[in-house]
Write a protein that holds these residues in place. Sequence first.
Motif, short mmCIF file in Angstrom:
data_model
loop_
_atom_site.label_atom_id
_atom_site.label_comp_id
_atom_site.label_asym_id
_atom_site.label_seq_id
_atom_site.Cartn_x
_atom_site.Cartn_y
_atom_site.Cartn_z
N ALA A 94 0.83 -1.21 0.00
CA ALA A 94 0.00 0.00 0.00
C ALA A 94 0.86 1.25 0.00
CB ALA A 94 -0.93 -0.01 1.21
N SER A 95 1.92 1.24 0.80
CA SER A 95 2.84 2.40 0.81
C SER A 95 3.54 2.56 -0.53
CB SER A 95 3.88 2.23 1.91
OG SER A 95 3.29 2.28 3.19
N SER A 96 3.90 1.43 -1.14
CA SER A 96 4.60 1.50 -2.42
C SER A 96 3.68 1.96 -3.54
CB SER A 96 5.21 0.13 -2.77
OG SER A 96 4.20 -0.81 -3.09
N ILE A 97 2.37 1.86 -3.33
CA ILE A 97 1.40 2.38 -4.31
C ILE A 97 1.10 3.84 -4.03
CG2 ILE A 97 -0.99 2.23 -5.13
CD1 ILE A 97 -0.86 -0.79 -4.58
N SER A 98 0.79 4.15 -2.77
CA SER A 98 0.27 5.49 -2.44
C SER A 98 1.34 6.58 -2.56
CB SER A 98 -0.31 5.49 -1.02
OG SER A 98 0.70 5.19 -0.06
N ILE A 99 2.54 6.31 -2.09
CA ILE A 99 3.56 7.36 -2.09
C ILE A 99 3.96 7.77 -3.51
CG2 ILE A 99 5.94 7.93 -1.42
CD1 ILE A 99 5.48 6.24 1.11
N PRO A 100 4.32 6.83 -4.40
CA PRO A 100 4.64 7.26 -5.77
C PRO A 100 3.44 7.88 -6.49
CG PRO A 100 5.47 5.05 -5.37
CD PRO A 100 4.57 5.39 -4.22
N MET A 101 2.23 7.35 -6.24
CA MET A 101 1.06 7.87 -6.93
C MET A 101 0.78 9.31 -6.53
SD MET A 101 -2.87 6.48 -6.93
CE MET A 101 -3.15 7.04 -5.26
N THR A 102 0.81 9.60 -5.24
CA THR A 102 0.55 10.96 -4.79
C THR A 102 1.66 11.91 -5.26
OG1 THR A 102 1.59 10.45 -2.65
CG2 THR A 102 -0.81 10.28 -2.79
N ALA A 103 2.90 11.44 -5.24
CA ALA A 103 4.01 12.27 -5.72
C ALA A 103 3.85 12.58 -7.21
CB ALA A 103 5.35 11.59 -5.45
N LEU A 104 3.43 11.57 -7.98
CA LEU A 104 3.26 11.76 -9.41
C LEU A 104 2.14 12.76 -9.71
CD1 LEU A 104 4.24 10.80 -12.20
CD2 LEU A 104 2.49 8.99 -12.08
N VAL A 105 1.01 12.59 -9.02
CA VAL A 105 -0.13 13.48 -9.24
C VAL A 105 0.22 14.91 -8.84
CG1 VAL A 105 -2.50 14.01 -8.54
CG2 VAL A 105 -1.85 11.65 -9.04
N LEU A 106 0.88 15.07 -7.71
CA LEU A 106 1.26 16.41 -7.28
C LEU A 106 2.25 17.04 -8.25
CD1 LEU A 106 1.64 15.95 -3.41
CD2 LEU A 106 -0.21 17.09 -4.63
N GLY A 107 3.17 16.21 -8.77
CA GLY A 107 4.12 16.73 -9.76
C GLY A 107 3.42 17.21 -11.02
N TRP A 108 2.45 16.45 -11.49
CA TRP A 108 1.67 16.86 -12.67
C TRP A 108 0.90 18.16 -12.42
CZ3 TRP A 108 -0.67 11.39 -13.89
CH2 TRP A 108 0.29 10.63 -14.59
#
Length: 215
Positions: free
Chosen positions: A138-152
């Motif tokens: 779950a951490s390996s999904i949520s952390i990169p996903m939120t970072a990617l969305v925020l970066g976009w």
Amino acid sequence: MLFRSTAVEIIQNMLLLFLKYRMRLEAESDIVAGAVFITAIVVLPFWVWASQRTDKRAAYIYGMFFFIAVMVTLGFLSPSLGFNVVIALACFAGVGVSAVHVLTWAMIPDAVEVDELQSGARHEGMFYALVTLFRKVASSISIPMTALVLGWSGYVSNSAQQPESAVWAIRILIGPVASIFLFAGILFARFYPLSREAHAETREQLAARRDAAVD
């Protein structure tokens, strides 16, 4: 377990950003977080009662629907409503957090007993190791996903101000996106086979097997 853990991770990752950039309540973030966790502890007996009144699966589903409603409301909350409304919603969120944790963990021993009935041995270690694995996934999904969305979205780390697109990204992540994962957990829970009656039957069969082994 995986979906609800992912949702909780997203909410935890986004809460401070949401309070800082959407609600302008960074200074009160500890109070808001405290309201969530204190409420979660206080309502634990309610969820125990609810699981006994219906069954654990039904209580879990009710709790998740309630949690979804709170998070969607929070995501679209207007800053003009102020601190008192945020605290009220934090307390409501605590009710959902309590359901997430107590009912998920309460269902694991039931699964262990079904496994024992089918395999003839208890594998508690395997089940709890899987829980730990799901939380790491779950951490390996949520952390990169939120970072990617925020970066976009144009988010600027540690900035006093964020572009409106970044604020919208934070709101969508903490509300609708987290709720999608919670709803996915509801769909899987819907097919969870261990009703209260089925679990009682499992325990009766285990007791009969143990009595026969003693004799």
